[in-house]
Design a protein around this motif. Structure first.
Motif, PDB file in Angstrom:
ATOM      1  N   MET A 195       0.820  -1.209   0.000  1.00 27.47           N
ATOM      2  CA  MET A 195       0.000   0.000   0.000  1.00 27.47           C
ATOM      3  C   MET A 195       0.856   1.262   0.000  1.00 27.47           C
ATOM      4  O   MET A 195       0.348   2.363   0.219  1.00 27.47           O
ATOM      5  CB  MET A 195      -0.957  -0.026   1.188  1.00 27.47           C
ATOM      6  CG  MET A 195      -1.976  -1.142   1.037  1.00 27.47           C
ATOM      7  SD  MET A 195      -3.047  -1.372   2.445  1.00 27.47           S
ATOM      8  CE  MET A 195      -4.032  -2.760   1.856  1.00 27.47           C
ATOM      9  N   VAL A 196       2.143   1.089  -0.257  1.00 27.98           N
ATOM     10  CA  VAL A 196       3.049   2.229  -0.390  1.00 27.98           C
ATOM     11  C   VAL A 196       3.007   2.724  -1.827  1.00 27.98           C
ATOM     12  O   VAL A 196       3.155   1.939  -2.773  1.00 27.98           O
ATOM     13  CB  VAL A 196       4.486   1.842  -0.005  1.00 27.98           C
ATOM     14  CG1 VAL A 196       5.443   3.000  -0.264  1.00 27.98           C
ATOM     15  CG2 VAL A 196       4.549   1.415   1.460  1.00 27.98           C
ATOM     16  N   GLY A 197       2.784   4.011  -1.978  1.00 29.37           N
ATOM     17  CA  GLY A 197       2.738   4.607  -3.302  1.00 29.37           C
ATOM     18  C   GLY A 197       1.876   5.847  -3.292  1.00 29.37           C
ATOM     19  O   GLY A 197       1.232   6.172  -2.280  1.00 29.37           O
ATOM     20  N   PRO A 198       1.833   6.583  -4.394  1.00 33.02           N
ATOM     21  CA  PRO A 198       1.027   7.803  -4.477  1.00 33.02           C
ATOM     22  C   PRO A 198      -0.423   7.549  -4.093  1.00 33.02           C
ATOM     23  O   PRO A 198      -1.056   6.620  -4.571  1.00 33.02           O
ATOM     24  CB  PRO A 198       1.157   8.199  -5.952  1.00 33.02           C
ATOM     25  CG  PRO A 198       2.463   7.608  -6.388  1.00 33.02           C
ATOM     26  CD  PRO A 198       2.587   6.322  -5.642  1.00 33.02           C
ATOM     27  N   GLY A 199      -0.940   8.364  -3.187  1.00 38.33           N
ATOM     28  CA  GLY A 199      -2.325   8.245  -2.767  1.00 38.33           C
ATOM     29  C   GLY A 199      -2.544   7.427  -1.522  1.00 38.33           C
ATOM     30  O   GLY A 199      -3.648   7.426  -0.971  1.00 38.33           O
ATOM     31  N   MET A 200      -1.499   6.742  -1.033  1.00 36.35           N
ATOM     32  CA  MET A 200      -1.660   5.988   0.216  1.00 36.35           C
ATOM     33  C   MET A 200      -0.444   6.201   1.109  1.00 36.35           C
ATOM     34  O   MET A 200      -0.214   7.308   1.581  1.00 36.35           O
ATOM     35  CB  MET A 200      -1.945   4.501  -0.055  1.00 36.35           C
ATOM     36  CG  MET A 200      -3.394   4.251  -0.493  1.00 36.35           C
ATOM     37  SD  MET A 200      -3.941   2.517  -0.446  1.00 36.35           S
ATOM     38  CE  MET A 200      -4.225   2.274   1.299  1.00 36.35           C
ATOM     39  N   LEU A 201       0.353   5.177   1.318  1.00 34.21           N
ATOM     40  CA  LEU A 201       1.454   5.276   2.274  1.00 34.21           C
ATOM     41  C   LEU A 201       2.732   5.826   1.648  1.00 34.21           C
ATOM     42  O   LEU A 201       2.988   5.645   0.456  1.00 34.21           O
ATOM     43  CB  LEU A 201       1.756   3.902   2.875  1.00 34.21           C
ATOM     44  CG  LEU A 201       0.665   3.256   3.723  1.00 34.21           C
ATOM     45  CD1 LEU A 201       1.126   1.893   4.225  1.00 34.21           C
ATOM     46  CD2 LEU A 201       0.280   4.148   4.884  1.00 34.21           C
ATOM     47  N   SER A 202       3.526   6.458   2.499  1.00 38.32           N
ATOM     48  CA  SER A 202       4.860   6.905   2.089  1.00 38.32           C
ATOM     49  C   SER A 202       5.894   5.832   2.378  1.00 38.32           C
ATOM     50  O   SER A 202       6.909   5.737   1.684  1.00 38.32           O
ATOM     51  CB  SER A 202       5.236   8.192   2.837  1.00 38.32           C
ATOM     52  OG  SER A 202       4.245   9.180   2.670  1.00 38.32           O
ATOM     53  N   ALA A 203       5.637   5.029   3.404  1.00 36.26           N
ATOM     54  CA  ALA A 203       6.547   3.935   3.750  1.00 36.26           C
ATOM     55  C   ALA A 203       5.817   2.933   4.624  1.00 36.26           C
ATOM     56  O   ALA A 203       4.837   3.264   5.301  1.00 36.26           O
ATOM     57  CB  ALA A 203       7.786   4.460   4.476  1.00 36.26           C
ATOM     58  N   ALA A 204       6.299   1.691   4.597  1.00 32.44           N
ATOM     59  CA  ALA A 204       5.788   0.640   5.472  1.00 32.44           C
ATOM     60  C   ALA A 204       6.974  -0.125   6.037  1.00 32.44           C
ATOM     61  O   ALA A 204       7.921  -0.448   5.311  1.00 32.44           O
ATOM     62  CB  ALA A 204       4.867  -0.308   4.707  1.00 32.44           C
ATOM     63  N   VAL A 205       6.914  -0.400   7.330  1.00 33.73           N
ATOM     64  CA  VAL A 205       8.005  -1.086   8.027  1.00 33.73           C
ATOM     65  C   VAL A 205       7.522  -2.481   8.402  1.00 33.73           C
ATOM     66  O   VAL A 205       6.484  -2.629   9.050  1.00 33.73           O
ATOM     67  CB  VAL A 205       8.429  -0.315   9.288  1.00 33.73           C
ATOM     68  CG1 VAL A 205       9.715  -0.908   9.856  1.00 33.73           C
ATOM     69  CG2 VAL A 205       8.606   1.173   8.989  1.00 33.73           C
ATOM     70  N   ALA A 206       8.276  -3.496   8.000  1.00 29.29           N
ATOM     71  CA  ALA A 206       7.845  -4.881   8.199  1.00 29.29           C
ATOM     72  C   ALA A 206       8.675  -5.581   9.264  1.00 29.29           C
ATOM     73  O   ALA A 206       9.899  -5.432   9.326  1.00 29.29           O
ATOM     74  CB  ALA A 206       7.946  -5.655   6.882  1.00 29.29           C
ATOM     75  N   GLY A 207       8.004  -6.363  10.076  1.00 30.17           N
ATOM     76  CA  GLY A 207       8.678  -7.256  11.007  1.00 30.17           C
ATOM     77  C   GLY A 207       8.756  -8.647  10.413  1.00 30.17           C
ATOM     78  O   GLY A 207       8.472  -8.858   9.235  1.00 30.17           O
ATOM     79  N   THR A 208       9.145  -9.610  11.220  1.00 29.45           N
ATOM     80  CA  THR A 208       9.068 -10.995  10.784  1.00 29.45           C
ATOM     81  C   THR A 208       7.598 -11.410  10.814  1.00 29.45           C
ATOM     82  O   THR A 208       6.720 -10.619  11.172  1.00 29.45           O
ATOM     83  CB  THR A 208       9.904 -11.901  11.698  1.00 29.45           C
ATOM     84  OG1 THR A 208       9.471 -11.720  13.059  1.00 29.45           O
ATOM     85  CG2 THR A 208      11.379 -11.543  11.608  1.00 29.45           C
ATOM     86  N   ILE A 209       7.309 -12.657  10.447  1.00 24.39           N
ATOM     87  CA  ILE A 209       5.911 -13.079  10.350  1.00 24.39           C
ATOM     88  C   ILE A 209       5.240 -13.003  11.719  1.00 24.39           C
ATOM     89  O   ILE A 209       5.694 -13.603  12.694  1.00 24.39           O
ATOM     90  CB  ILE A 209       5.812 -14.501   9.776  1.00 24.39           C
ATOM     91  CG1 ILE A 209       6.351 -14.513   8.339  1.00 24.39           C
ATOM     92  CG2 ILE A 209       4.357 -14.988   9.792  1.00 24.39           C
ATOM     93  CD1 ILE A 209       6.381 -15.881   7.699  1.00 24.39           C
ATOM     94  N   PHE A 210       4.169 -12.219  11.776  1.00 25.90           N
ATOM     95  CA  PHE A 210       3.344 -12.023  12.969  1.00 25.90           C
ATOM     96  C   PHE A 210       4.119 -11.409  14.137  1.00 25.90           C
ATOM     97  O   PHE A 210       3.745 -11.599  15.301  1.00 25.90           O
ATOM     98  CB  PHE A 210       2.696 -13.336  13.419  1.00 25.90           C
ATOM     99  CG  PHE A 210       1.640 -13.868  12.484  1.00 25.90           C
ATOM    100  CD1 PHE A 210       1.240 -13.154  11.367  1.00 25.90           C
ATOM    101  CD2 PHE A 210       1.041 -15.095  12.720  1.00 25.90           C
ATOM    102  CE1 PHE A 210       0.264 -13.641  10.501  1.00 25.90           C
ATOM    103  CE2 PHE A 210       0.056 -15.596  11.870  1.00 25.90           C
ATOM    104  CZ  PHE A 210      -0.328 -14.870  10.758  1.00 25.90           C
ATOM    105  N   ALA A 211       5.190 -10.679  13.861  1.00 30.88           N
ATOM    106  CA  ALA A 211       5.967 -10.041  14.925  1.00 30.88           C
ATOM    107  C   ALA A 211       6.287  -8.609  14.523  1.00 30.88           C
ATOM    108  O   ALA A 211       6.675  -8.334  13.385  1.00 30.88           O
ATOM    109  CB  ALA A 211       7.255 -10.811  15.199  1.00 30.88           C
ATOM    110  N   SER A 212       6.156  -7.690  15.462  1.00 29.40           N
ATOM    111  CA  SER A 212       6.358  -6.271  15.189  1.00 29.40           C
ATOM    112  C   SER A 212       7.791  -5.970  14.766  1.00 29.40           C
ATOM    113  O   SER A 212       8.734  -6.615  15.237  1.00 29.40           O
ATOM    114  CB  SER A 212       6.021  -5.462  16.446  1.00 29.40           C
ATOM    115  OG  SER A 212       6.365  -4.096  16.273  1.00 29.40           O
ATOM    116  N   PRO A 213       7.971  -4.982  13.878  1.00 27.26           N
ATOM    117  CA  PRO A 213       9.332  -4.501  13.617  1.00 27.26           C
ATOM    118  C   PRO A 213       9.879  -3.818  14.865  1.00 27.26           C
ATOM    119  O   PRO A 213       9.113  -3.417  15.748  1.00 27.26           O
ATOM    120  CB  PRO A 213       9.136  -3.508  12.466  1.00 27.26           C
ATOM    121  CG  PRO A 213       7.713  -3.056  12.587  1.00 27.26           C
ATOM    122  CD  PRO A 213       6.957  -4.237  13.112  1.00 27.26           C
ATOM    123  N   SER A 214      11.176  -3.686  14.934  1.00 26.29           N
ATOM    124  CA  SER A 214      11.797  -3.062  16.098  1.00 26.29           C
ATOM    125  C   SER A 214      11.607  -1.553  16.066  1.00 26.29           C
ATOM    126  O   SER A 214      11.326  -0.957  15.018  1.00 26.29           O
ATOM    127  CB  SER A 214      13.291  -3.385  16.133  1.00 26.29           C
ATOM    128  OG  SER A 214      13.957  -2.718  15.068  1.00 26.29           O
TER     129      SER A 214
END
Length: 436
Positions: free
Chosen positions: A65-84
């Protein structure tokens, strides 16, 4: 529970999935060290940057969902775990434009709140203008069980991201974008249901979590969290139960929102493993029950895959109670309809198509009024019926064997096609013989 995967190494899976987004969307780049998908620098006017994210496994949320009209960035963690917190801090400080401020939108999970919240505090301490909005739209578990933690965030979050992203793209201030994001989050309710828990690649299988073959779990979360009940329910009864949890104001444990707007948006979300065909049937059932039992006719019906639980065999229902944004326009519907250039928002209908409310159909009656003329053919109707009945019964009985061989040399539909044709002839044969 399906435990077979094409990629069994979860680290490799997440990294390659993130990289794939740079192949399918030329607007985005990948910071592989921090697992951040972000918009590439461009000559576009400065705007409020919007960052979201969380554990992987919910694709297309959030990276797609990153791109014009939505998000500027998305930060991903591992599967089902928050990024640091450090990953998120890097996203805020170095992967988005900060001139007009940054809005961070996060779902209500402890790890996400702690890590995104810590990163936001560090960015503010460094002099950045940052706001944070928390989305908790799930009504699957009531107030008594959630306690101070509050509702979980699920698919309704996507509507918050779309509305906030469209508003930011119009050049509105951080204060306005954050205000509308919070207002949207406060007017959303969602609930999910699933036929089975999902298996995370690389993890030991826990058979104790499995549902019985005839069961569905009402209110199950997007990380295999327990719902409100496990029951044997057909789709109409399941949808009725889910809509009751969303709309029943007498249930004080779950009456989180009074959906009383003249404009309501419906989002039907695939948790990852429901076929497109079946999702269509689910959508029709939900729309019919909303109309028949609650007199709710959504002004927008959005059905597709937006926030998954890996390959979850379930779906969720989200209702957005559209209210005045109180910023002098635009409204929530206009922002939902606004264009976006991302791979994860699959709602292509334009505003003009929705508002036209075209109900025209084509009715071809050519030839239907012509009388059938006798052929002059003479036959023994009793004998013909006996022969045809015997032949049709043999065709029906042969279906399993025909299907078996057609599965080997074809696409497996020959047997069932012949069977349906034969069954149909049983009802047509007497009429045909009378005509003859």
């Amino acid at each position: 529970m399906s435990t077979k995967h094409f990629i069994n190494d979860p680290t490799h899976l997440v990294n390659t999935a993130l990289h794939s987004l740079t192949l399918t969307n030329p607007n985005v780049a990948l910071d592989s060290d921090n697992k951040i998908i972000y918009r590439r620098p461009s000559d576009a006017p400065q705007q409020v940057s919007i960052i979201s994210g969380g554990g992987s496994g919910h694709e297309p949320s959030f990276a797609a969902m990153v791109g014009p009209g939505m998000l500027s960035a998305a930060v991903a963690g591992t599967i089902f775990a928050s990024p640091s917190a450090e990953q998120v801090r890097n996203g805020i400080m170095s992967r988005v434009d900060t001139e007009k401020g940054v809005l961070v939108v996060v779902m209500n999970y402890t790890g996400d709140i702690l890590n995104f919240g810590m990163a936001v505090e560090k960015a503010i301490a460094a002099g950045q203008a940052v706001e944070m909005v928390v989305v908790g739209d799930d009504v699957g578990v009531g107030r008594k069980k959630t306690g101070k933690v509050g509702r979980r965030g699920i698919a309704g979050t996507v509507l918050v991201l779309k509305i906030a992203g469209a508003l930011a793209a119009q050049g509105r201030s951080l204060e306005e974008v954050a205000k509308v994001a919070r207002l949207t989050a406060a007017n959303i309710v969602s609930v999910g249901a699933s036929l089975e828990h999902v298996h995370v690649p690389g993890r030991v299988i826990d058979s104790s979590e499995a549902l019985a073959p005839e069961q569905v779990e009402v209110g199950m979360g997007i990380h295999n969290e327990p719902g409100s009940s496990r029951e044997k329910l057909e789709l109409p009864q399941l949808v009725e139960r889910m809509l009751t949890q969303l709309l029943d104001q007498s249930d004080k444990d779950r009456a989180f929102l009074n959906v009383n707007s003249n404009e309501v948006v419906l989002l039907i979300n695939n948790l990852g493993g429901v076929s497109v065909l079946e999702l269509g049937g689910i959508t029709t059932e939900v729309v019919n029950q909303l109309s028949d039992k609650y007199n709710i006719r959504p002004v927008r019906i959005i059905s597709g895959t937006f926030m998954t639980s890996l390959n979850g065999q379930g779906f969720s229902i989200t209702l957005l109670n559209v209210v005045n944004t109180d910023i002098g326009g635009p409204g929530m519907i206009e922002l939902l309809d606004a264009p976006s250039e991302v791979t994860g928002w699959s709602a292509p209908m334009q505003k003009t198509s929705w508002e036209a409310k075209n109900t025209a159909t084509r009715t071809d009656t050519a030839g239907t009024n012509k009388e059938t003329q006798p052929s002059g053919l003479q036959m023994d109707a009793k004998h013909a019926t006996s022969v045809l009945t015997n032949a049709l019964e043999r065709v029906i009985a042969a279906e399993p064997e025909v299907t078996k061989y057609d599965t080997i040399v074809g696409d497996g539909d020959c047997g069932i096609g012949l069977k349906r044709g034969a069954e149909g002839k049983f009802t047509k044969t007497p009429h045909c013989l009378n005509v003859l």
